[in-house]
Design an enzyme around this catalytic site. Structure first.
Site, PDB file in Angstrom:
ATOM      1  N   ARG A 106      -9.653 -11.300   2.234  1.00 13.60           N
ATOM      2  CA  ARG A 106     -10.783 -12.801   1.630  1.00 13.60           C
ATOM      3  C   ARG A 106      -9.427 -13.984   1.763  1.00 13.60           C
ATOM      4  O   ARG A 106     -10.922 -15.096   1.496  1.00 13.60           O
ATOM      5  CB  ARG A 106     -11.151 -11.992   0.224  1.00 13.60           C
ATOM      6  CG  ARG A 106     -10.195 -12.438  -0.477  1.00 13.60           C
ATOM      7  CD  ARG A 106     -10.792 -11.086  -1.570  1.00 13.60           C
ATOM      8  NE  ARG A 106     -10.439 -10.066  -1.884  1.00 13.60           N
ATOM      9  CZ  ARG A 106     -10.854  -9.416  -2.353  1.00 13.60           C
ATOM     10  NH1 ARG A 106     -11.380  -9.747  -3.476  1.00 13.60           N
ATOM     11  NH2 ARG A 106     -10.632  -7.710  -2.081  1.00 13.60           N
TER      12      ARG A 106
ATOM     13  N   LYS B  12       0.804  -1.318   0.011  1.00  7.73           N
ATOM     14  CA  LYS B  12       0.635  -0.043  -0.172  1.00  7.73           C
ATOM     15  C   LYS B  12       0.917   1.465  -0.017  1.00  7.73           C
ATOM     16  O   LYS B  12       1.963   1.168   0.684  1.00  7.73           O
ATOM     17  CB  LYS B  12      -0.657   0.269   1.452  1.00  7.73           C
ATOM     18  CG  LYS B  12      -1.980  -0.769   0.971  1.00  7.73           C
ATOM     19  CD  LYS B  12      -2.874  -1.290   3.066  1.00  7.73           C
ATOM     20  CE  LYS B  12      -4.134  -1.652   2.779  1.00  7.73           C
ATOM     21  NZ  LYS B  12      -5.071  -1.607   2.154  1.00  7.73           N
TER      22      LYS B  12
HETATM   23  N1  BES Z   1      -8.378  -3.789   5.124  1.00  8.05           N
HETATM   24  C1  BES Z   1      -8.209  -3.397   2.886  1.00  8.05           C
HETATM   25  C2  BES Z   1      -9.301  -2.121   2.994  1.00  8.05           C
HETATM   26  C3  BES Z   1      -9.819  -1.321   3.411  1.00  8.05           C
HETATM   27  C4  BES Z   1      -9.518  -0.376   2.868  1.00  8.05           C
HETATM   28  C5  BES Z   1      -9.722  -1.319   4.781  1.00  8.05           C
HETATM   29  C6  BES Z   1     -10.145   1.172   3.381  1.00  8.05           C
HETATM   30  C7  BES Z   1     -10.109  -0.514   5.567  1.00  8.05           C
HETATM   31  C8  BES Z   1      -9.850   1.218   4.638  1.00  8.05           C
HETATM   32  C9  BES Z   1      -8.202  -4.906   2.174  1.00  8.05           C
HETATM   33  O1  BES Z   1      -7.681  -5.771   2.572  1.00  8.05           O
HETATM   34  C10 BES Z   1      -8.027  -4.350   1.053  1.00  8.05           C
HETATM   35  O2  BES Z   1      -6.557  -3.851   0.774  1.00  8.05           O
HETATM   36  N2  BES Z   1      -8.357  -4.323  -0.130  1.00  8.05           N
HETATM   37  C11 BES Z   1      -8.531  -4.089  -1.294  1.00  8.05           C
HETATM   38  C12 BES Z   1      -8.619  -4.913  -2.542  1.00  8.05           C
HETATM   39  C13 BES Z   1      -8.279  -5.220  -3.096  1.00  8.05           C
HETATM   40  C14 BES Z   1      -6.209  -5.383  -3.563  1.00  8.05           C
HETATM   41  C15 BES Z   1      -8.377  -5.863  -4.627  1.00  8.05           C
HETATM   42  C16 BES Z   1      -8.890  -3.145  -1.693  1.00  8.05           C
HETATM   43  O3  BES Z   1     -10.738  -2.416  -1.412  1.00  8.05           O
HETATM   44  O4  BES Z   1      -8.383  -1.790  -2.200  1.00  8.05           O
HETATM   45 MN    MN Z   2      -5.422  -5.444   2.012  1.00  9.17          MN
END
Ligand code: BES
Ligand code: MN
Ligand code: ZN
Length: 495
Positions: free
Chosen positions: A349, A275
């Site tokens: 997931r 990230k």
């Molecule tokens: N933990 C994150 C989702 C999240 C985003 C939680 C903002 C709280 C606030 C999750 O693991 C994630 O990174 N999801 C990705 C999925 C994508 C890579 C398909 C996302 O939402 O960008």
């Molecule tokens: Mn994530």
């Protein structure tokens, strides 16, 4: 926080402050303020303030009067509850939180809340207590000059049958304290809330309330062939934890068994699909789904519904390292399904896939998972509603009933078969990321593959588990979303 019932007449209540709700009974553009009590002493004491036009009844408006005439209370707090036609237990809960936050900032430690007459007395008592607990929580626990301002004691002034009202009060305490327990867990930074520490807190809570608790490590995760969970955990030096909490009351039938599955990512860096640095600190709250299940189990253990409930929390960090899984890797989940890892940041997931499968193996007949799963659900619903997905209408109906009782906001999102195309893989059964469009649905479609034919709900709380701004009734920081709804859901689970 100590809570008491008071059956005294309002004028006789001896307290640092008596809080009274005022509503706006006026039509659209005209305000017409009225007290939520027919007590004449309160009417007299507030007549001047109301006549002055200063008090409008606007939601969360707080007017503090000192030494109100002919009342034993030292102060009287007039709390605006908004339009009378919109005033429900949900507003009352927030008003109690707002009273706590307003008064504790002024150094007041104890107060009384006059239950409004337009809400039935047991519902009023329960929601006032819940709201007061929620308002009493502050996240600034590591500040060296922390003021630690808290309300120590609240009395609810009401009328009615005392045994019934005491029960309502006890329920409110359990629900509010369980929600705050979850918030405490979520509030901790990842160096102080590792999977091992989370498991320790779950175990300690389980001992206190009489739940069974088992905690497993990497060996068991591998032995159960949880390839999806392990794929995430393998990249971290911090050991993962598979936490199982069981509520098995003697008077409950063998089935149904409710399974609560929580995402417990104690820190989500994204892994190799790392990230951006900006805002990454917030990913300490990526275990909020797991913490919600732990808090809900506390509430369930204390409120004792006649149904078995098993919670499974899949706790691990998501880290990049020489051992971390990489985009393109294929993992075999516990269910046997093969998963192509397109994006290591879609890790929630993966751990839930094996958590859901394990719940089914342990005999759960109905499933609910909770997770801070997608940024996309925040795009879709903002910070107001959390997302809910259901593969079963009866489960969704039960859930809406529980929402109504708990006063939480969720909005249903779809699970049409057409979305399945988004998670097709060339090399494996499915991919773990269906791309940007409909991201919250794609994630839910992925989980649906692992719930299989078991009635299931998926709660995506990414936008609602952390509050960005202070509100009148709740501090910014961890919200404890879903705890109250899940407890109400379990209490009212009719097959
Ligand atoms: N933990 C994150 C989702 C999240 C985003 C939680 C903002 C709280 C606030 C999750 O693991 C994630 O990174 N999801 C990705 C999925 C994508 C890579 C398909 C996302 O939402 O960008
Ligand atoms: Mn994530
Ligand atoms: Zn995550």
């Amino acid at each position: 926080m100590k809570t008491d019932l008071s059956f005294a007449s309002p004028a006789e209540v001896q307290t640092e402050c008596l809080a009274v709700v005022v509503l706006d009974h006026g039509s659209r553009d005209k305000t017409e303020v009225s007290l939520e009590t027919s007590d004449s002493a309160i009417k007299d004491a507030t007549a001047e303030a109301i006549a002055s036009g200063e008090v409008t009844g606007k939601i969360f408006e707080s007017t503090l009067l000192h030494h109100p005439a002919k009342l034993k209370a030292t102060r009287l707090l007039l709390l605006g509850g908004g339009k009378a036609s919109n005033f429900t237990p949900s507003e009352l809960r927030k008003l109690a939180g707002a009273a706590v936050r307003f008064l504790k900032a002024k150094g007041i430690r104890s107060f009384a809340f006059l239950a409004p007459e337009s809400i039935t007395s047991d519902e009023a008592v329960k929601t006032i207590v819940e709201g007061a607990f929620v308002g009493n929580f502050d996240p600034d626990i590591y500040k060296s000059d922390r003021k630690d301002q808290k309300i120590d004691s609240v009395a609810v002034v009401t009328r009615g049958e005392s045994a019934r009202l005491q029960k309502a009060m006890d329920e409110g305490c359990i629900l509010g304290a369980s929600q705050n327990f979850t918030r405490e867990l979520v509030n901790e930074p990842s160096n102080r809330m590792t999977p091992t520490i989370l498991a320790g807190r779950a175990r300690e809570m389980a001992r206190e309330v009489g739940l069974k608790c088992e905690v497993y490590g990497a060996d068991k995760i591998k032995e159960l062939k949880m390839g999806a969970f392990w794929g995430v955990a393998q990249g971290s030096d911090e050991p993962p934890a598979l936490i199982v909490l069981r509520y098995e009351p003697a008077d409950a039938p063998a089935t149904p068994v409710l399974g609560l599955v929580g995402k417990g990512i104690t820190f989500d860096t994204g892994g190799i699909s790392i990230k951006p640095a900006d805002g990454m600190e917030k990913m300490k709250y990526d275990m909020a789904g797991g913490a919600a299940m732990i808090g809900a189990m506390r509430g369930i253990a204390l409120l004792k519904p006649k149904m078995r409930v098993t919670a499974i929390i899949c706790a691990t960090e998501n880290m990049p390292s020489g051992k971390a899984q990489k985009p393109g890797d294929v993992q075999i989940a516990m269910s046997g399904k093969s998963i192509e890892i397109i994006n290591t940041d879609a890790e929630g997931r993966l751990v839930l896939a094996d958590g859901l499968c394990y719940a089914r193996q342990l005999g759960c007949t109905h499933l609910v998972d909770a997770a801070t799963l997608t940024g996309a659900v925040v795009v879709a619903l903002g910070y107001v509603n959390a997302g809910v997905f259901a593969n079963d209408e009866k489960m969704y109906e039960r859930f809406t009933r529980a929402l109504e009782k708990a006063g939480e906001k969720f909005w249903r999102l779809p699970l049409d078969d057409e979305y399945k195309e988004n998670i097709r893989s060339n090399i494996a059964d499915i991919v773990n990321s269906g791309g940007r469009w409909g991201g919250a649905v794609n994630a839910a479609m992925f989980l649906k593959e692992f719930a299989e034919d078991t009635p299931w709900l998926h709660l995506d709380i990414a936008g609602t588990a952390w509050i960005e701004e202070n509100k009148a009734w709740i501090a910014k920081g961890p919200s404890g979303i879903a705890v109250r709804t899940l407890v109400e859901f379990a209490r009212d689970f009719k097959d």
